[in-house]
Design a protein around this motif. Structure first.
Motif, PDB file in Angstrom:
ATOM      1  N   MET A 316       0.843  -1.193   0.000  1.00  0.00           N
ATOM      2  CA  MET A 316       0.000   0.000   0.000  1.00  0.00           C
ATOM      3  C   MET A 316       0.885   1.253   0.000  1.00  0.00           C
ATOM      4  N   GLY A 317       0.277   2.357  -0.459  1.00  0.00           N
ATOM      5  CA  GLY A 317       1.014   3.615  -0.440  1.00  0.00           C
ATOM      6  C   GLY A 317       0.382   4.565  -1.429  1.00  0.00           C
ATOM      7  N   ASN A 318       0.944   5.780  -1.571  1.00  0.00           N
ATOM      8  CA  ASN A 318       0.308   6.681  -2.528  1.00  0.00           C
ATOM      9  C   ASN A 318       0.624   6.233  -3.953  1.00  0.00           C
ATOM     10  N   ARG A 319      -0.220   6.695  -4.878  1.00  0.00           N
ATOM     11  CA  ARG A 319      -0.165   6.175  -6.234  1.00  0.00           C
ATOM     12  C   ARG A 319       1.212   6.370  -6.869  1.00  0.00           C
ATOM     13  N   ASN A 320       1.812   7.535  -6.615  1.00  0.00           N
ATOM     14  CA  ASN A 320       3.113   7.806  -7.245  1.00  0.00           C
ATOM     15  C   ASN A 320       4.187   6.830  -6.768  1.00  0.00           C
ATOM     16  N   ALA A 321       4.173   6.565  -5.456  1.00  0.00           N
ATOM     17  CA  ALA A 321       5.168   5.621  -4.920  1.00  0.00           C
ATOM     18  C   ALA A 321       4.923   4.222  -5.482  1.00  0.00           C
ATOM     19  N   LEU A 322       3.658   3.854  -5.583  1.00  0.00           N
ATOM     20  CA  LEU A 322       3.336   2.525  -6.126  1.00  0.00           C
ATOM     21  C   LEU A 322       3.780   2.415  -7.583  1.00  0.00           C
ATOM     22  N   LEU A 323       3.504   3.511  -8.337  1.00  0.00           N
ATOM     23  CA  LEU A 323       3.869   3.469  -9.766  1.00  0.00           C
ATOM     24  C   LEU A 323       5.382   3.431  -9.945  1.00  0.00           C
ATOM     25  N   SER A 324       6.072   4.141  -9.083  1.00  0.00           N
ATOM     26  CA  SER A 324       7.526   4.171  -9.192  1.00  0.00           C
ATOM     27  C   SER A 324       8.115   2.788  -8.844  1.00  0.00           C
ATOM     28  N   PHE A 325       7.586   2.159  -7.810  1.00  0.00           N
ATOM     29  CA  PHE A 325       7.992   0.795  -7.430  1.00  0.00           C
ATOM     30  C   PHE A 325       7.724  -0.156  -8.611  1.00  0.00           C
ATOM     31  N   GLN A 326       6.548   0.014  -9.204  1.00  0.00           N
ATOM     32  CA  GLN A 326       6.169  -0.835 -10.337  1.00  0.00           C
ATOM     33  C   GLN A 326       7.134  -0.636 -11.516  1.00  0.00           C
ATOM     34  N   GLU A 327       7.468   0.643 -11.765  1.00  0.00           N
ATOM     35  CA  GLU A 327       8.336   0.978 -12.884  1.00  0.00           C
ATOM     36  C   GLU A 327       9.730   0.353 -12.709  1.00  0.00           C
ATOM     37  N   ARG A 328      10.278   0.480 -11.527  1.00  0.00           N
ATOM     38  CA  ARG A 328      11.612  -0.089 -11.266  1.00  0.00           C
ATOM     39  C   ARG A 328      11.621  -1.606 -11.496  1.00  0.00           C
ATOM     40  N   LEU A 329      10.561  -2.249 -11.013  1.00  0.00           N
ATOM     41  CA  LEU A 329      10.492  -3.710 -11.198  1.00  0.00           C
ATOM     42  C   LEU A 329      10.390  -4.053 -12.680  1.00  0.00           C
ATOM     43  N   LEU A 330       9.588  -3.252 -13.372  1.00  0.00           N
ATOM     44  CA  LEU A 330       9.368  -3.534 -14.796  1.00  0.00           C
ATOM     45  C   LEU A 330      10.667  -3.391 -15.593  1.00  0.00           C
ATOM     46  N   GLU A 331      11.527  -2.449 -15.164  1.00  0.00           N
ATOM     47  CA  GLU A 331      12.823  -2.287 -15.836  1.00  0.00           C
ATOM     48  C   GLU A 331      13.649  -3.570 -15.744  1.00  0.00           C
ATOM     49  N   THR A 332      13.354  -4.391 -14.749  1.00  0.00           N
ATOM     50  CA  THR A 332      14.084  -5.658 -14.644  1.00  0.00           C
ATOM     51  C   THR A 332      13.183  -6.838 -15.040  1.00  0.00           C
ATOM     52  N   ALA A 333      12.156  -6.509 -15.828  1.00  0.00           N
ATOM     53  CA  ALA A 333      11.256  -7.521 -16.414  1.00  0.00           C
ATOM     54  C   ALA A 333      10.373  -8.242 -15.395  1.00  0.00           C
ATOM     55  N   LEU A 334      10.139  -7.592 -14.251  1.00  0.00           N
ATOM     56  CA  LEU A 334       9.190  -8.160 -13.289  1.00  0.00           C
ATOM     57  C   LEU A 334       7.935  -7.287 -13.276  1.00  0.00           C
ATOM     58  N   TRP A 335       6.791  -7.916 -13.395  1.00  0.00           N
ATOM     59  CA  TRP A 335       5.530  -7.177 -13.512  1.00  0.00           C
ATOM     60  C   TRP A 335       4.726  -7.322 -12.229  1.00  0.00           C
ATOM     61  N   ALA A 336       4.529  -6.180 -11.547  1.00  0.00           N
ATOM     62  CA  ALA A 336       3.748  -6.190 -10.309  1.00  0.00           C
ATOM     63  C   ALA A 336       2.507  -5.330 -10.536  1.00  0.00           C
ATOM     64  N   PRO A 337       1.390  -5.940 -10.808  1.00  0.00           N
ATOM     65  CA  PRO A 337       0.218  -5.161 -11.209  1.00  0.00           C
ATOM     66  C   PRO A 337      -0.382  -4.323 -10.093  1.00  0.00           C
ATOM     67  N   LEU A 338      -0.862  -3.151 -10.493  1.00  0.00           N
ATOM     68  CA  LEU A 338      -1.563  -2.259  -9.580  1.00  0.00           C
ATOM     69  C   LEU A 338      -3.035  -2.675  -9.606  1.00  0.00           C
ATOM     70  N   VAL A 339      -3.612  -2.863  -8.447  1.00  0.00           N
ATOM     71  CA  VAL A 339      -5.024  -3.255  -8.375  1.00  0.00           C
ATOM     72  C   VAL A 339      -5.807  -2.079  -7.823  1.00  0.00           C
ATOM     73  N   PHE A 340      -6.898  -1.708  -8.493  1.00  0.00           N
ATOM     74  CA  PHE A 340      -7.642  -0.537  -8.024  1.00  0.00           C
ATOM     75  C   PHE A 340      -9.133  -0.836  -7.996  1.00  0.00           C
ATOM     76  N   PRO A 341      -9.953   0.100  -7.417  1.00  0.00           N
ATOM     77  CA  PRO A 341     -11.385  -0.157  -7.307  1.00  0.00           C
ATOM     78  C   PRO A 341     -11.995  -0.422  -8.691  1.00  0.00           C
ATOM     79  N   PRO A 342     -13.038  -1.239  -8.814  1.00  0.00           N
ATOM     80  CA  PRO A 342     -13.818  -1.791  -7.707  1.00  0.00           C
ATOM     81  C   PRO A 342     -13.275  -3.134  -7.180  1.00  0.00           C
ATOM     82  N   THR A 343     -12.138  -3.624  -7.727  1.00  0.00           N
ATOM     83  CA  THR A 343     -11.598  -4.888  -7.212  1.00  0.00           C
ATOM     84  C   THR A 343     -11.219  -4.746  -5.738  1.00  0.00           C
TER      85      THR A 343
END
Ligand SMILES: Cc1ncc(COP(=O)(O)O)c(C=O)c1O
Length: 381
Positions: A316-343
């Protein structure tokens, strides 16, 4: 002025989805997902693959119909016997997906009760079953069993008796990663003559000393007259399909009234074969569940997450931090999906990590490093 065309109307719906920030996209191709439900990595297990190939050659590709018509391959029964033994259940019924098992079981069992209690964070398949049941529904705050007790007491004072009711919950919540208070819920239904339906989808193969799910983890036995278990072969068991483990009389009801059972094609025999192999493999107690537990504990400790056997860890965290974490992982070919409402509930978007035996050691270090580089990220579950 006439009606808008259907494509224009469709466009309005899409704009509405966009406005609410709910637009979904398919993940990038070829990346390794860190949100896979293949907890024990069984989808790649040689024994499952071999059993599917053999059965594919023997029986062909499709089931050719609903089990009530042409699709009742004998492996359905074998799988039911295996999964009911694994779950300590007197009987079981296999469905083509976990979604159908939940929807059908709740839809049919609603005929036995006047009121349904549904956890606020229940999965969509449980919610759709409740809608199908068309009975009065009370949504209780996540895991708050005392809310149910108070509500039942209020109703009893009004009408002189407790209503006939069923509580619907998950044992391991798919997006929160936390466990439900099964011992308390069992007491609530036992003392007030209710039913309890527990979705063991993410708990099967992951929690309990032998991976038998929520009840094993809680150290409880369950009463099949009062408790109905549902689950899926599509997560830790590496395949596809759902099941309801229950009293044989409830199974009988589902045969006639489980709409997803009656009106849908059965699983292909090859899928039944690999599901069966997965259940056998788990029943052998070969250390897979313990390996997962060790890995979960390591990842949780590196991410400062609460101690828990749950392999689902929401970040959990603010959207920018989550997106930045996601981006760094993606640069190393790891995909961590962001889940948002209504899920997930409004304002609680997250990255869902699910620890699996398919993760490599190097990924764990990378995830921990990137996680700690962002300010304000918090690992939960
Ligand atoms: C809690 C829960 N129940 C049921 C299901 C449905 O299972 P299946 O994917 O086999 O349809 C899912 C999967 O998304 C789930 O997360």
């Amino acid at each position: 002025m006439g009606n808008p065309s259907y494509l224009e109307a469709n466009d309005h719906l899409l704009q509405d989805i966009e406005r609410k920030g709910q637009r979904k996209e398919l993940p990038p191709r070829g990346e390794i997902s860190l949100a896979s439900n293949d907890y024990l990595h069984l989808s790649r297990h040689p024994r499952l693959i071999e059993s599917a190939i053999e059965e594919l050659r023997r029986s062909g590709t499709g089931a050719t119909g609903s089990r009530l018509l042409s699709g009742n391959h004998p492996l359905n029964r074998e799988l039911e016997i295996a999964i009911s033994a694994f779950k300590n259940a007197p009987s079981a019924l296999v469905f083509s997906t976990g979604y159908q098992a939940n929807m059908s079981a709740i839809g049919a069992l609603s005929g036995l009760v006047d009121l349904l209690y549904s956890d606020a964070l229940n999965h969509a398949s449980l919610i759709d079953g409740i809608r199908l049941g068309k009975k009065e529904t009370a949504i209780f705050p996540h895991n708050d069993f005392s809310w149910i007790e108070r509500d039942l007491e209020m109703r009893r004072q009004k009408s002189g008796d407790f209503p006939r009711f069923m509580v619907v919950t998950e044992s391991l919540f798919s997006m929160e990663g936390d466990l439900s208070p099964l011992e308390d819920l069992v007491r609530v239904v036992r003392d007030r003559d209710g039913l309890l339906l527990v979705d063991d989808a993410h708990a099967t193969g992951t929690i309990g000393a032998e991976g038998r799910g929520g009840f094993e983890q809680a150290g409880l036995t369950w009463d099949p007259e009062r408790v109905i278990l549902t689950g899926t072969f599509s997560k830790a068991l590496g395949g596809l399909g759902g099941f309801v483990a229950c009293h044989p009389d409830y199974r009988e009801l589902l045969l006639s009234r489980g709409r997803g059972f009656v009106y849908s094609t059965a699983l292909p025999p090859s899928v039944l074969a690999s599901n069966l192999e997965a259940v056998r493999l788990l029943g052998e107690g070969n250390g897979l569940v313990q390996s997962l537990a060790r890995r979960v504990s390591k990842v949780r400790s590196l991410l400062d997450a609460p101690e828990s056997p749950s392999p689902v860890i929401p970040i959990m965290g603010n959207r920018n931090a989550l997106l930045s974490f996601q981006e760094r992982l993606l640069e190393t070919a790891l995909w961590a999906p962001l889940v948002f409402p209504p899920t997930v509930p409004d304002g609680s978007e997250r990255i869902r990590l699910s620890v699996t035996l398919g993760w490599e050691e190097g990924w764990i270090d990378r995830i921990a490093e990137f996680f700690h580089r962002e300010k304000g990220l918090k690992a939960g579950g």
